[in-house]
Design an enzyme around this catalytic site. Structure first.
Site, mmCIF file in Angstrom:
data_model
loop_
_atom_site.group_PDB
_atom_site.id
_atom_site.type_symbol
_atom_site.label_atom_id
_atom_site.label_comp_id
_atom_site.label_asym_id
_atom_site.label_seq_id
_atom_site.Cartn_x
_atom_site.Cartn_y
_atom_site.Cartn_z
ATOM 1 C CG ASP A 257 2.667 -1.549 -7.872
ATOM 2 O OD1 ASP A 257 1.979 -2.576 -7.751
ATOM 3 O OD2 ASP A 257 2.801 -0.712 -6.962
ATOM 4 C CB SER B 194 -1.663 2.501 -3.463
ATOM 5 O OG SER B 194 -0.525 2.902 -2.750
ATOM 6 C CG HIS C 205 1.093 -1.940 -3.889
ATOM 7 N ND1 HIS C 205 1.469 -0.918 -4.744
ATOM 8 C CD2 HIS C 205 0.440 -1.322 -2.875
ATOM 9 C CE1 HIS C 205 1.072 0.235 -4.260
ATOM 10 N NE2 HIS C 205 0.434 0.024 -3.129
#
Length: 455
Positions: free
Chosen positions: A118, A191, A88
């Site tokens: 992911d 992230s 992402h």
């Protein structure tokens, strides 16, 4: 006796110095279509007409694309420039720029992505060997162990936070989820960054937080390294994932189901449907309970999905199933999940003569053309239609509702109320405390175990 515990380091500075050079900041740029800019109201033939036209062409202009950017984190896993981050973070990006701890910036190529976990793999080209970190064994991480998170939180640049492993084997929403939960501070921008153990090995990729306000409240999730390494290896070799595929629909086994099946404990994965594919070719059947896959005991469906997905396609594996009170070993040659097509289950023989009966708190009816039309069933579908369910019954508590189709009872097909009554009698005579029903709702199968009254 004094309990032994992992001693908190006096400082984490040495560890941070050791691993920081391999952690990177990631900036992405994406072209997005913007709304057409408003044109100034200039009368035709006005001396200002050419001026405003030139101004609009030089600047925004109608439908001129705008650039958006995003920030995230990542880490280098090889000296030749492979970098791991979250999917992402780079999804939809036209340009990806890597900033190293030294301040150097390099453009990155997207090698492959896996939305299911992911995870994304990037590659940069550098004249020098790059500092990198290695993956550790996430299965050895224990609740209470110290961990260190590194990344680029909220775009503030390189940052370190420490905490402990708060929980293991967390599932969020994905099929292959295996998250380590930590209270090390993780915020937006973290992230794709690494979660380290005290040996400096990566045991997780920081992916998500649980927060009512968007900031860290001490509940962060890192995808376990033992999931990530398998994905990264496939992305590096093929540019895509190639997961093993067994070809079954499954559900967990609860205690009632275990009693109905004659299993000693509630474990394994109960097969609800076997469409055309590897499992069907190997002779697997609906109602089988998968107890072992390729030498690994199966505790539940989640574990089975992960171990099958991490197996190489084309591999022949031994699958131990529990069927009719005995175990049986099947040899299954795994297919590829990404290429699997949804198959329609084989039809079952039709029987007619509509009738109704109330059994175990359920009012059932055999199928007729009118009911098939109402329920959107195929012409060759058979079974017992649930017309109503007593709201005080166990059947209602277990989720049975009007419109459900009962196709099996006691792992035998049923097409008349007498069939269901016979299965109940057989189960009671065998000393079973519950009866296993195979129920379909909108085509999706699941097993339900209903308790039997003493008779």
């Amino acid at each position: 006796m004094v309990a032994l515990a992992q001693e908190r380091p006096g400082s984490f500075a040495d560890l941070a110095d050791k691993i920081s050079p391999a952690v990177v900041n990631i900036t992405t740029a994406t072209s997005v279509s913007g709304p057409a800019a408003p044109n100034p109201m200039v009368p035709e033939g006005s001396p200002f007409e050419d001026f405003f036209r030139d101004f609009m062409d030089r600047n925004q202009g109608p439908n001129r694309p705008r650039r958006s950017s995003a920030l995230g984190s990542g880490f280098v896993i090889s000296e030749d420039g492979y970098i791991v981050t979250n999917n992402h973070v780079i999804e939809g990006a036209d340009e990806v720029t890597i900033e190293f701890f030294s301040g150097e910036e390099l453009d990155a190529e997207i090698i492959g992505t896996d939305p299911n976990t992911d995870i994304a793999l990037l590659k940069v080209e550098s004249d020098d060997a790059l500092p990198f970190v290695s993956f550790g064994d996430s299965d050895t991480a224990r609740v209470g162990d110290w961990v260190m998170a590194m990344g680029n939180p909220l775009g503030q640049g390189f940052s370190v936070s420490v905490g402990i492993v708060s929980a293991r084997n967390r599932a969020l929403s994905g099929t292959y989820d295996d998250y380590i939960q930590t209270d090390a501070a993780i915020n937006r921008g973290n992230s794709g960054g690494p979660l380290f153990n005290m040996d400096g090995d990566v045991i997780g990729v920081n992916t998500a937080i649980l927060s009512p306000n968007g900031g860290s409240i001490g509940i962060g999730f890192s995808m376990a390294s033992n999931v990530v390494t398998n994905v990264v290896d496939q992305l590096q070799e093929f540019g895509e994932t190639r997961r093993g595929w067994l070809g079954v629909r499954i559900q967990d086994v609860d205690q009632d189901m275990a009693d109905a099946l004659g299993l000693e404990k509630a474990a394994g994965a109960l097969v609800t449907d076997v469409p055309e594919g590897p499992a069907m070719e190997a002779g697997m059947q609906s109602g089988d309970v998968i107890l072992s896959f390729d030498g690994t005991d199966v505790e539940d469906t989640r574990q089975l999905v992960r171990v099958v997905g991490s197996s190489p396609i084309g591999k022949s594996v031994r699958v131990v199933v529990f069927r009719d009170g005995e175990t049986e070993t099947l040899m299954v040659t795994l297919g590829r999940r990404e290429e699997a097509e949804t198959a329609v289950p084989a039809s079952i023989e039709q029987q007619a003569d509509p009738e109704e009966a109330e059994i175990l708190g359920i009012t059932v009816s055999t199928l007729n053309d009118e009911l098939r039309t109402q329920l959107g069933l195929d012409e060759d579908a058979t079974g017992l239609v649930v017309l109503s369910v007593d709201e005080m019954s166990e059947a209602y508590e277990k989720g049975l509702r009007a419109g459900d189709l009962i196709t099996e009872a006691g792992q035998q097909k049923v097409s008349a109320a007498a069939d269901l009554e016979d299965r109940i009698s057989e189960a009671q005579e065998a000393g079973r405390r519950s009866l296993l029903l195979l129920v379909r709702r909108e085509g999706e199968p699941r097993f339900v175990a209903l308790g039997l009254e003493e008779g």
